[in-house]
Design a protein around this motif. Sequence first.
Motif, PDB file in Angstrom:
ATOM      1  N   ALA A  97       0.824  -1.215   0.000  1.00  0.00           N
ATOM      2  CA  ALA A  97       0.000   0.000   0.000  1.00  0.00           C
ATOM      3  C   ALA A  97       0.855   1.260   0.000  1.00  0.00           C
ATOM      4  CB  ALA A  97      -0.940  -0.009   1.204  1.00  0.00           C
ATOM      5  N   GLN A  98       1.964   1.230   0.740  1.00  0.00           N
ATOM      6  CA  GLN A  98       2.799   2.431   0.842  1.00  0.00           C
ATOM      7  C   GLN A  98       3.594   2.705  -0.432  1.00  0.00           C
ATOM      8  OE1 GLN A  98       2.956  -0.217   2.799  1.00  0.00           O
ATOM      9  NE2 GLN A  98       5.046  -0.974   3.096  1.00  0.00           N
ATOM     10  N   ASP A  99       3.610   1.732  -1.367  1.00  0.00           N
ATOM     11  CA  ASP A  99       4.352   1.929  -2.613  1.00  0.00           C
ATOM     12  C   ASP A  99       3.563   2.681  -3.667  1.00  0.00           C
ATOM     13  OD1 ASP A  99       6.483   0.598  -1.522  1.00  0.00           O
ATOM     14  OD2 ASP A  99       5.985  -1.342  -2.424  1.00  0.00           O
ATOM     15  N   VAL A 100       2.242   2.815  -3.484  1.00  0.00           N
ATOM     16  CA  VAL A 100       1.412   3.469  -4.496  1.00  0.00           C
ATOM     17  C   VAL A 100       1.640   4.977  -4.460  1.00  0.00           C
ATOM     18  CG1 VAL A 100      -0.953   3.896  -5.264  1.00  0.00           C
ATOM     19  CG2 VAL A 100      -0.315   1.646  -4.377  1.00  0.00           C
ATOM     20  N   SER A 101       1.760   5.570  -5.638  1.00  0.00           N
ATOM     21  CA  SER A 101       2.023   7.005  -5.764  1.00  0.00           C
ATOM     22  C   SER A 101       0.768   7.811  -5.460  1.00  0.00           C
ATOM     23  CB  SER A 101       2.523   7.318  -7.176  1.00  0.00           C
ATOM     24  OG  SER A 101       2.489   8.706  -7.419  1.00  0.00           O
ATOM     25  N   HIS A 102       0.854   8.704  -4.476  1.00  0.00           N
ATOM     26  CA  HIS A 102      -0.276   9.578  -4.150  1.00  0.00           C
ATOM     27  C   HIS A 102      -0.592  10.494  -5.331  1.00  0.00           C
ATOM     28  CE1 HIS A 102      -2.987  12.100  -1.836  1.00  0.00           C
ATOM     29  NE2 HIS A 102      -2.293  13.155  -2.213  1.00  0.00           N
ATOM     30  N   GLU A 103       0.424  10.931  -6.045  1.00  0.00           N
ATOM     31  CA  GLU A 103       0.229  11.803  -7.208  1.00  0.00           C
ATOM     32  C   GLU A 103      -0.601  11.095  -8.275  1.00  0.00           C
ATOM     33  OE1 GLU A 103       2.932  14.378 -10.407  1.00  0.00           O
ATOM     34  OE2 GLU A 103       3.869  12.909  -9.072  1.00  0.00           O
ATOM     35  N   PHE A 104      -0.319   9.814  -8.502  1.00  0.00           N
ATOM     36  CA  PHE A 104      -1.082   9.046  -9.487  1.00  0.00           C
ATOM     37  C   PHE A 104      -2.548   8.947  -9.079  1.00  0.00           C
ATOM     38  CE2 PHE A 104      -2.927   5.182 -11.150  1.00  0.00           C
ATOM     39  CZ  PHE A 104      -2.498   5.134 -12.459  1.00  0.00           C
ATOM     40  N   VAL A 105      -2.807   8.594  -7.818  1.00  0.00           N
ATOM     41  CA  VAL A 105      -4.179   8.413  -7.341  1.00  0.00           C
ATOM     42  C   VAL A 105      -4.947   9.725  -7.404  1.00  0.00           C
ATOM     43  CG1 VAL A 105      -5.576   7.778  -5.336  1.00  0.00           C
ATOM     44  CG2 VAL A 105      -3.528   6.476  -5.879  1.00  0.00           C
ATOM     45  N   THR A 106      -4.268  10.835  -7.146  1.00  0.00           N
ATOM     46  CA  THR A 106      -4.919  12.144  -7.151  1.00  0.00           C
ATOM     47  C   THR A 106      -5.277  12.602  -8.563  1.00  0.00           C
ATOM     48  OG1 THR A 106      -3.683  12.768  -5.161  1.00  0.00           O
ATOM     49  CG2 THR A 106      -4.680  14.553  -6.447  1.00  0.00           C
ATOM     50  N   MET A 107      -4.411  12.336  -9.546  1.00  0.00           N
ATOM     51  CA  MET A 107      -4.569  12.906 -10.880  1.00  0.00           C
ATOM     52  C   MET A 107      -5.162  11.942 -11.910  1.00  0.00           C
ATOM     53  SD  MET A 107      -1.050  15.164 -11.164  1.00  0.00           S
ATOM     54  CE  MET A 107      -1.662  16.010 -12.619  1.00  0.00           C
ATOM     55  N   VAL A 108      -5.136  10.650 -11.635  1.00  0.00           N
ATOM     56  CA  VAL A 108      -5.648   9.674 -12.597  1.00  0.00           C
ATOM     57  C   VAL A 108      -6.942   9.076 -12.062  1.00  0.00           C
ATOM     58  CG1 VAL A 108      -5.176   7.512 -13.812  1.00  0.00           C
ATOM     59  CG2 VAL A 108      -3.317   9.132 -13.389  1.00  0.00           C
TER      60      VAL A 108
END
Length: 535
Positions: free
Chosen positions: A37-48
């Motif tokens: 879970a900690q490896d997922v990019s917050h930027e990706f989740v926010t923008m995609v």
Amino acid sequence: MNMLTAQFEKALAHRKDVTGAALADVLNVPFREQIAAQDVSHEFVTMVPISFARRHRVIGLCGEGGAVQIALCDLAGWPVAERVSKILDRPVCVVFSTPEAIQKAINGAYQRQDGQAQQVIDELDQDQAVAALQRAIDNEDLLDVDDKAPVIKLVNKVLLDAVLQRASDVHVQPYEDRVVVRLRIDGILHDVYRPPKTVQEEIISRIKVMGGMNVAERRLAQDGRATVVVGDRLIDLRVSTLPTTFGERAVIRLLDKSARLYSLAELGMPPGILANFRRLIHLDHGLILVTGPTGSGKSTTLYAALQEINSTQMNIVTLEDPIEYRLPGISQTQVSDKKGMTFASGLRHVLRQDPDIIMIGEIRDSDTAHLAIQSALTGHLVLSTLHTNDAASAVARLLDLGVEPYLLASSLLGSLAQRLVRRICPHCRRTYAPAADELAAWGASREELAAGCFVGEGCPRCLHTGYRERLGIFELLTVTEPVRDMIHDRAKSSTIKTAAIADGMTTLRADGLTKVHAGITTMAEVAKVAGRDEF
């Protein structure tokens, strides 16, 4: 992206259905068997948007030096990496993983985007809300809100927060000058959001649309239902609206269809009660009752019992309203008064199905009570629930419904009374010495609590309540020969209870005290749910 393009052209010679591990080896790129879970990019989740991530089976990961890695599961997703690079406006690199790992990472990452309902409320505009309702359609996934209008987005976010916070109900309560959204968590209502009063009708209308109800009808109470998706979880919604002085109020009951069922050993029964209850549910015939008020966990106990006795050698049939969980290998029937399928009429049909075990959701009337008794006397094991204060009161309740004492004495095997108490939050638990006035309010003495007490101070994990999750306290009345004689003589419930205690029955209060001494719950919780007659 020239390097990505070159690698893509190099891979064209290989079949597109090659596994991610093989492609990673051919292209000399990393392969991730699991994605934390900690490896997922917050930027990706926010923008995609989640719809894009699901459709193309991609997820962004945090790389070294702040770089973004795009996890793919096959070669067909390779061009998507270039599109993600443009969305993020930064270079990306590719890694491969399994479809299952990527799907799990997508669900987990987007579910963690909770707590946004208040932000949506702050941005609400009434004109936008009215326009949005004209375009409202049923939502397929609560996580997919990027293209939704404000009110739809608000309702989805509230439901998402409710699921993530383990709420059982969502209340939309209108007042004269405000609207309050409340969540029932561990049996307690919490005021969580305050949307503008001006969009009250639009919020109710959106809830009605989701529940398949008449949006134009505002003077009558209505019921509806829907199923929504939160990641990989299916949530059943039971919607109820009611006209009030300041507008319609709505209550949404959430039933997580993917939630696991509890076993009897996990419910919190003391060893003695657990052993006796297990003995009763393995008998060939008779009536077993689980009693308590609404929301005391009776259905959960019955489901746990059915799971334990479920066998391919038995025909198990249930009558429920509603069917809360699906039990494999068991025939479950939905009761519907509107369609003429009541508990009584349904039970008549069930008896023609050659059942070995029958579970009746609730004994509500005289007809159901008589049929349940007759079923128990004719070779069936019958499990059901009643709304009574304690185990012994079940006898008086069935007699009040017109059951003859000699029939009840011959068929009743046992009555299990239960309540739910909140567990002390393990993250903020500390020892506690109650004051004299608190002991008086609880009806307890300092000697009873000589082993000490514990209390939760309150922390963010328990919403500063000091409690997190619940378990049961129990009282089992086993029908022995002396109890059977008292039933035959129409003895009072108090007389039956006194005799059962003298014979070793553990009361709700006694079980609660045991859990207080073990540091599981507090005396305040036990005093609240056990009833004043226990003290």
